[in-house]
Design an enzyme around this catalytic site. Structure first.
Site, mmCIF file in Angstrom:
data_model
loop_
_atom_site.group_PDB
_atom_site.id
_atom_site.type_symbol
_atom_site.label_atom_id
_atom_site.label_comp_id
_atom_site.label_asym_id
_atom_site.label_seq_id
_atom_site.Cartn_x
_atom_site.Cartn_y
_atom_site.Cartn_z
ATOM 1 N N HIS A 1 42.229 43.296 37.154
ATOM 2 C CA HIS A 1 41.950 43.968 35.888
ATOM 3 C C HIS A 1 42.174 45.476 35.979
ATOM 4 O O HIS A 1 42.549 46.112 34.994
ATOM 5 C CB HIS A 1 40.518 43.676 35.442
ATOM 6 C CG HIS A 1 40.352 42.319 34.833
ATOM 7 N ND1 HIS A 1 40.279 41.172 35.589
ATOM 8 C CD2 HIS A 1 40.274 41.921 33.540
ATOM 9 C CE1 HIS A 1 40.131 40.122 34.788
ATOM 10 N NE2 HIS A 1 40.138 40.542 33.543
ATOM 11 N N ARG B 1 34.661 34.146 42.086
ATOM 12 C CA ARG B 1 35.131 34.390 40.724
ATOM 13 C C ARG B 1 35.232 33.059 39.974
ATOM 14 O O ARG B 1 35.125 31.982 40.556
ATOM 15 C CB ARG B 1 36.500 35.078 40.747
ATOM 16 C CG ARG B 1 37.602 34.282 41.425
ATOM 17 C CD ARG B 1 38.941 34.995 41.303
ATOM 18 N NE ARG B 1 39.999 34.275 42.006
ATOM 19 C CZ ARG B 1 41.277 34.317 41.641
ATOM 20 N NH1 ARG B 1 41.637 35.015 40.595
ATOM 21 N NH2 ARG B 1 42.192 33.669 42.330
ATOM 22 N N ARG B 2 35.431 33.179 38.665
ATOM 23 C CA ARG B 2 35.664 32.020 37.800
ATOM 24 C C ARG B 2 34.549 30.987 37.912
ATOM 25 O O ARG B 2 34.790 29.787 37.996
ATOM 26 C CB ARG B 2 37.027 31.388 38.128
ATOM 27 C CG ARG B 2 38.195 32.301 37.750
ATOM 28 C CD ARG B 2 39.513 31.775 38.251
ATOM 29 N NE ARG B 2 40.639 32.515 37.672
ATOM 30 C CZ ARG B 2 41.905 32.387 38.054
ATOM 31 N NH1 ARG B 2 42.205 31.526 39.013
ATOM 32 N NH2 ARG B 2 42.860 33.077 37.490
#
Length: 532
Positions: A361, A422-423
């Site tokens: 990001h 993550r996720r």
């Protein structure tokens, strides 16, 4: 051009809202979701829009503008351009609807052997095919101009624009092969097994090179918009061309560094891809040097003195100067984090953690997207026939985006080092105050990003609906020494495209052939949304 930009920024606004919702519901500020599939639907939609639709539309709209403005000729193939645009709209709708219905929570990276509804994959294919129309049109327009100007140097903006188009055309081949020959046959019911290892290698062909496709419009703005906008000159036209040529060569054969933890690729090819990933630093460092030199020229033309005193003479109230500075800061931090990801040894410490999310990001959402804003602000008066006003609001919007992205991504890097995956739809923060505080901080940063995105859309709308004005002709940055002639290698892309394709085949040929030849590599597909 306006149609491409407006659609791009409209879907961008929706994707930003989804991103903030995801951060909020997995933070300590919200209880665990009753239905975690809602989180994965959102992540898939957010990633698909941000990864495929938004940057592709920006690159296409900007590319069409560059084509007409730098070559000084009407776009050849306008009807085909509209056809490509319509294909992207149809493909986006076809992909997003099944995602919203919970039939395709496979994320934008597909993750075989998970298999979703066929319409999602068909939609992504339509988006890619629509963008390939743009790739072909850029080549046709450049060749037409070169036939009419046989001895003239190709304008730098068009040279870079066509490099970006060719990079995308070749980059998308990997994902297209995966979709057409691996995933769609399963999604359409022709088979119920898939070679997951081969699919992941094919997608890695696209997975990292697509980042440089996203980056290309930002780099074009670095070289061809910012020096002119801040009252300076481009330091070197030649170094700019070399940078874009090297991006073609080094950004393709590197994707297997995303598969360090995958057993189906040998360590030798992983090492080779890691080395080529490091080589991408060469055009990046060339760009940093050239643009910093161009900025110094602008400052000294404004009366800047001394070794560092010229920095005070820069037009810091100019949105283009702000966007450049913010982009370079985020590119620096994001690139430093990328050195960890590309290292065969160090990657294991942060693999599949929030560190990866922060790095990704910071580069795309930070360094790249803020230059998309700058491109829109610079082109908008010439596309709408209305003067760009509200410079104070523009500066506020850029500051909010920069601060929001830093506050969002730095905590992600930190919790990634602590091992947070993550996720994940939810996370147990019991006894983990450091993770809890950091995730709350990133959620606050996401809220700032939402405000900035809304302000950006408001600024564009207010400008578009304002009174018409006399707008000076658009110009790109001029180099200190404008080229009167160029060597063939820097006035065309044939050599570099050939090297790009050759290196890709060299670095991917054996792993792909080896995986195709394995007879026991098929695994059962896992169908998303299937009733148990």
């Amino acid at each position: 051009m306006l149609a491409h930009f407006w659609l791009a920024f409209a879907v961008f606004g929706l994707a930003v809202l989804l991103g903030e919702w995801q951060m909020f519901i997995r933070s300590p500020l919200h209880g665990w979701l009753h239905n975690p599939d809602l989180y994965y639907r959102s992540v898939t939609a957010h990633g698909t829009v941000m990864g495929y639709v938004f940057p592709t539309l920006v690159a296409m709209g900007f590319g069409y503008a560059i084509c007409e403005l730098s070559l000084g000729q009407p776009l050849i193939g306008r009807r085909w351009a509209w056809a490509g645009y319509i294909m992207i709209i149809v493909g986006s709708v076809a992909a997003v609807v099944p995602v919203a219905m919970g039939l395709d929570s496979v994320l934008y990276t597909f993750y075989p052997p998970m298999i979703g509804n066929a319409f999602y994959y068909i939609g992504v294919v339509l988006v890619v095919v629509g963008s390939w129309v743009w790739v072909v049109l850029m080549g046709i327009n450049l060749n037409a101009w070169k036939r009419a100007h046989p001895s003239a140097p190709v304008p730098l903006p068009m040279f870079a624009n066509v490099a970006a188009a060719y990079l995308w055309g070749w980059t998308a081949v990997g994902a297209a092969l995966e979709l057409l020959f691996q995933i769609l046959p399963v999604a359409l019911g022709f088979t119920n097994t898939i070679n997951a290892g081969l699919s992941r290698v094919l997608f890695s062909w696209t997975l990292h090179a697509i980042v440089y496709f996203w980056l290309m419009p930002a780099y074009i703005a670095f070289y061809t918009i910012v020096p002119r906008a801040i009252g300076g000159r481009l330091y070197s036209d030649t170094m700019a061309r070399i940078s874009f040529a090297l991006f073609l060569v080094f950004s393709m054969p590197i994707g297997i560094h995303h598969l360090f933890a995958d057993p189906q690729v040998g360590s030798g090819f992983k090492f080779v891809h890691s080395v080529f990933t490091a080589m991408v630093a060469v055009p990046t460092l060339l760009t940093v040097f050239t643009i910093c030199a161009s900025v110094e020229i602008a400052a000294r033309l404004r009366g800047g003195k001394g070794v560092f005193g010229w920095l005070k003479a820069l037009p810091w109230d100019n949105p283009q100067m702000l966007a450049l500075a913010f982009s370079f800061v985020m590119l620096g931090f994001g690139g430093a984090g990328g050195l960890i990801n590309m290292s065969y040894q160090l990657d294991s410490t942060v693999h599949n953690t929030q560190w990866v999310t922060g790095h990704f990001h910071l580069i795309f959402g930070g360094a790249i997207v803020i230059m998309y804003f700058a491109i829109a602000y610079d082109l908008w008066p010439h596309l709408t026939g209305r003067a760009m006003q509200h410079l104070g609001l523009i500066r506020t919007q850029l500051w909010l985006w920069f601060i929001g992205m830093i506050v969002t991504t730095f905590p992600w890097h930190y919790v990634g080092i602590l091992g947070m995956p993550r996720r994940m739809a939810y996370f147990d923060y019991t006894g983990m105050s450091a993770e809890a505080v950091s995730v709350i901080m990133s959620t606050v940063g996401g809220a700032l990003l939402v405000v900035s995105a809304i302000l950006f859309l408001v600024i564009l709308y207010r400008n578009h609906s304002g009174s018409r004005a006399e707008i000076a002709p658009f110009t790109f940055s001029r180099a200190i020494h404008e080229p009167t002639s160029l060597p063939l290698a820097l006035n065309g892309l044939g050599l570099w495209v050939g090297l790009m394709m050759a290196l890709t085949i060299t670095n991917y040929g054996y792993p792909i052939a080896r995986l195709i030849g394995l007879h026991d590599a098929q695994v059962p597909a896992v169908f998303i949304g299937a009733k148990r």
